[in-house]
Design a protein around this motif. Structure first.
Motif, PDB file in Angstrom:
ATOM      1  N   VAL A 137       1.519  -5.908  -0.799  1.00  0.00           N
ATOM      2  CA  VAL A 137       0.232  -6.025  -1.490  1.00  0.00           C
ATOM      3  C   VAL A 137      -0.921  -5.922  -0.493  1.00  0.00           C
ATOM      4  N   GLU A 138      -0.775  -6.594   0.654  1.00  0.00           N
ATOM      5  CA  GLU A 138      -1.854  -6.583   1.644  1.00  0.00           C
ATOM      6  C   GLU A 138      -2.017  -5.214   2.298  1.00  0.00           C
ATOM      7  N   LEU A 139      -0.931  -4.525   2.550  1.00  0.00           N
ATOM      8  CA  LEU A 139      -1.019  -3.169   3.121  1.00  0.00           C
ATOM      9  C   LEU A 139      -1.807  -2.252   2.195  1.00  0.00           C
ATOM     10  N   GLU A 140      -1.586  -2.408   0.897  1.00  0.00           N
ATOM     11  CA  GLU A 140      -2.324  -1.609  -0.081  1.00  0.00           C
ATOM     12  C   GLU A 140      -3.793  -2.049  -0.122  1.00  0.00           C
ATOM     13  N   LYS A 141      -4.029  -3.358  -0.016  1.00  0.00           N
ATOM     14  CA  LYS A 141      -5.387  -3.893  -0.091  1.00  0.00           C
ATOM     15  C   LYS A 141      -6.250  -3.392   1.059  1.00  0.00           C
ATOM     16  N   ILE A 142      -5.703  -3.367   2.280  1.00  0.00           N
ATOM     17  CA  ILE A 142      -6.496  -2.929   3.430  1.00  0.00           C
ATOM     18  C   ILE A 142      -6.420  -1.411   3.611  1.00  0.00           C
ATOM     19  N   GLN A 143      -5.735  -0.762   2.679  1.00  0.00           N
ATOM     20  CA  GLN A 143      -5.628   0.701   2.665  1.00  0.00           C
ATOM     21  C   GLN A 143      -4.956   1.249   3.924  1.00  0.00           C
ATOM     22  N   ALA A 144      -3.844   0.605   4.285  1.00  0.00           N
ATOM     23  CA  ALA A 144      -3.030   1.137   5.376  1.00  0.00           C
ATOM     24  C   ALA A 144      -2.180   2.279   4.821  1.00  0.00           C
ATOM     25  N   ILE A 145      -2.144   3.370   5.539  1.00  0.00           N
ATOM     26  CA  ILE A 145      -1.472   4.581   5.066  1.00  0.00           C
ATOM     27  C   ILE A 145      -0.292   4.895   5.978  1.00  0.00           C
ATOM     28  N   GLN A 146       0.834   5.255   5.374  1.00  0.00           N
ATOM     29  CA  GLN A 146       2.004   5.631   6.164  1.00  0.00           C
ATOM     30  C   GLN A 146       1.897   7.104   6.553  1.00  0.00           C
ATOM     31  N   ILE A 147       1.741   7.331   7.842  1.00  0.00           N
ATOM     32  CA  ILE A 147       1.607   8.688   8.369  1.00  0.00           C
ATOM     33  C   ILE A 147       2.754   8.920   9.358  1.00  0.00           C
ATOM     34  N   ASP A 148       3.625   9.868   9.036  1.00  0.00           N
ATOM     35  CA  ASP A 148       4.791  10.174   9.883  1.00  0.00           C
ATOM     36  C   ASP A 148       5.620   8.923  10.170  1.00  0.00           C
ATOM     37  N   GLY A 149       5.748   8.053   9.163  1.00  0.00           N
ATOM     38  CA  GLY A 149       6.601   6.873   9.302  1.00  0.00           C
ATOM     39  C   GLY A 149       5.920   5.647   9.874  1.00  0.00           C
ATOM     40  N   TYR A 150       4.653   5.773  10.285  1.00  0.00           N
ATOM     41  CA  TYR A 150       3.928   4.643  10.873  1.00  0.00           C
ATOM     42  C   TYR A 150       2.712   4.295  10.014  1.00  0.00           C
ATOM     43  N   TYR A 151       2.432   2.995   9.915  1.00  0.00           N
ATOM     44  CA  TYR A 151       1.275   2.570   9.118  1.00  0.00           C
ATOM     45  C   TYR A 151       0.009   2.628   9.960  1.00  0.00           C
ATOM     46  N   ARG A 152      -1.041   3.258   9.390  1.00  0.00           N
ATOM     47  CA  ARG A 152      -2.306   3.456  10.101  1.00  0.00           C
ATOM     48  C   ARG A 152      -3.480   3.077   9.199  1.00  0.00           C
ATOM     49  N   LEU A 153      -4.514   2.536   9.818  1.00  0.00           N
ATOM     50  CA  LEU A 153      -5.782   2.360   9.126  1.00  0.00           C
ATOM     51  C   LEU A 153      -6.613   3.622   9.308  1.00  0.00           C
ATOM     52  N   LEU A 154      -7.502   3.885   8.360  1.00  0.00           N
ATOM     53  CA  LEU A 154      -8.397   5.032   8.490  1.00  0.00           C
ATOM     54  C   LEU A 154      -9.711   4.572   9.106  1.00  0.00           C
ATOM     55  N   ASP A 155     -10.197   5.330  10.058  1.00  0.00           N
ATOM     56  CA  ASP A 155     -11.523   5.093  10.612  1.00  0.00           C
ATOM     57  C   ASP A 155     -12.555   5.220   9.491  1.00  0.00           C
ATOM     58  N   PHE A 156     -13.574   4.372   9.516  1.00  0.00           N
ATOM     59  CA  PHE A 156     -14.580   4.344   8.447  1.00  0.00           C
ATOM     60  C   PHE A 156     -15.225   5.713   8.252  1.00  0.00           C
ATOM     61  N   ASP A 157     -15.642   6.341   9.340  1.00  0.00           N
ATOM     62  CA  ASP A 157     -16.295   7.654   9.229  1.00  0.00           C
ATOM     63  C   ASP A 157     -15.333   8.709   8.699  1.00  0.00           C
ATOM     64  N   TYR A 158     -14.056   8.611   9.101  1.00  0.00           N
ATOM     65  CA  TYR A 158     -13.072   9.586   8.616  1.00  0.00           C
ATOM     66  C   TYR A 158     -12.820   9.373   7.128  1.00  0.00           C
TER      67      TYR A 158
END
Length: 427
Positions: free
Chosen positions: A215-236
């Protein structure tokens, strides 16, 4: 155990006599408890008091995990809940004795004894009176039937662990992911790949159940990219959202007729697929089905709030009237901005001339509640409940809501008929 510690029926009778008890009033089996020797003490056993939910989890064979680093207070996690674990002292020492007989089971009456073995310990206690009533009246018969059973004490407990439901401890999650924030493919060369974390690596370090972590990963908008969870930079994130919103005008879509397929296809050369799909999930809701295709609409409040943050990103204060106009112009046509959407991301001062607004995001405040209140009251001397709630509601629990937090950490007063809160201790 040392065989020299074995007791005989005669030893038992001496103790009965010393205690001024009548052997005829006792059941026939005497149990001798033997403490372990120094080399046999088992310090690995611990007692834990369980609630009904945890007991069911254990009886069902489900996984329970103790989680925490050496400097953390340990928690216990099921698949969907987190429990705080604290050590408590017992009023009396507790002895762990396997195969100890209770009540009726200490009688030679086979019917009573067999029934007590098949039932639980509570039932055996209930039948103890019946067993006592069935003892023989003849001292000679009782003496001839005294039986000794030796029972080994496995461990002695002076403390036990209490578990209470608590909020998952998720504050560390964002800090874990920030070093590998995704800023675009062109800047991936600068990311320290050794700090990339997959799901299991994150789960091992966060004191939360899998369900709560998801639930928290979805809340902070962590995205799974190539198997790893990443946050998106605000400007991006702003860049990608702008691409997505621009398609509304380009395709003359109604706000509730957004096409996911066209969005993904149109932007596939600009944004990685995994990011596009995640962003679409974060910002849209399903609406109707047109010609067999699912249609969507953007979450109006979420889009408007994010675009307000974009405008407020610049340091300093803004003329409120000018800001509200610029904000309204920045959102897609048909979406309506509202001051209520600024809650938790900005502060407004309507007592100044002209009225002003400035960015003040909850996510930028310290985690420590005392430090947070200190900054809140340094920023603004008096707050209403509605104004301050977005900044402290993350600390609320079932037993302590926002009003209770304010009672504990702030001082209440009335200003122009409105209840306001200020610093409890003036500097």
């Amino acid at each position: 155990m040392n065989s020299g510690e074995l007791r005989t029926p005669e030893d038992a009778r001496k103790i009965i006599k010393t205690a001024k008890l009548q052997e005829s009033e006792l059941t026939e089996i005497s149990q001798i408890l033997r403490f372990p020797g120094p080399a046999e003490v088992n310090d690995n056993l611990k007692l834990m008091l369980l609630d009904a939910n945890l007991l069911t989890e254990i009886e069902s064979g489900n996984e329970l995990l103790f989680k925490g680093n050496p400097d953390d207070n340990v928690v216990l996690c099921t698949s969907n809940k987190t429990y705080d674990v604290k050590e408590a002292e017992t009023s009396n020492s507790l002895l762990l004795v396997p195969d100890l007989l209770f009540g009726a089971a200490t009688s030679l009456d086979e019917t009573i004894r067999n029934n007590s073995i098949e039932c639980d310990s509570d039932s055996s206690f209930d039948k103890s009176n019946a067993s006592l009533n069935n003892t023989t009246e003849s001292d000679d018969t009782t003496i001839s039937s005294r039986i000794i059973e030796h029972k080994d004490i496995i461990s002695t407990f002076f403390t036990y662990y209490e578990v209470k439901p608590c909020k998952p401890r998720l504050s560390k999650l964002r800090k874990l992911l920030e070093p590998t924030t995704f800023q675009g493919l062109e800047l991936e060369y600068a990311v320290d790949k050794s700090k990339l974390l997959n799901y299991e690596a994150i789960f091992d370090q966060i004191q939360a159940s899998r369900a709560e972590l998801n639930v928290e990963l979805e809340k902070i908008q962590a995205i799974q990219i190539d198997g790893y969870y990443r946050l998106l930079d605000f400007d991006y994130e702003f860049r990608v959202l702008s691409y997505m919103l621009d398609l509304i005008d380009e395709n003359s879509w109604a706000l509730d007729k957004i096409s996911k397929d066209i969005t993904l296809e149109s932007l596939k050369d600009l944004v990685p697929r995994s990011i596009l799909e995640a962003m679409f999930r974060f910002y849209t809701l399903e609406t109707s089905i047109e010609d067999g295709a699912q249609c969507y609409k953007y979450k109006e409040d979420k889009v408007c709030s994010f675009l307000a943050r974009v405008l407020l990103k610049s340091a300093g204060k803004f003329n409120l009237v000018e800001f509200l106009q610029a904000w309204s112009d920045s959102v897609p046509e048909g979406m309506i901005t509202n001051e209520s959407l600024l809650s938790g991301i900005a502060l407004i001062d309507k007592t100044s001339t002209p009225q002003v607004i400035w960015g003040f995001a909850e996510s930028d405040l310290p985690e420590d509640i005392n430090e947070r209140f200190k900054i809140l009251f340094q920023t603004k001397a008096k707050w209403t409940v509605d104004q301050i709630s977005p900044y402290i509601e993350c600390y609320a629990t079932e037993k302590m809501n926002v009003n209770a937090l304010l009672t504990k950490y702030a001082r209440a007063s009335t200003q122009d008929g409105v209840r306001v809160f200020s610093a409890k201790h003036m500097n």
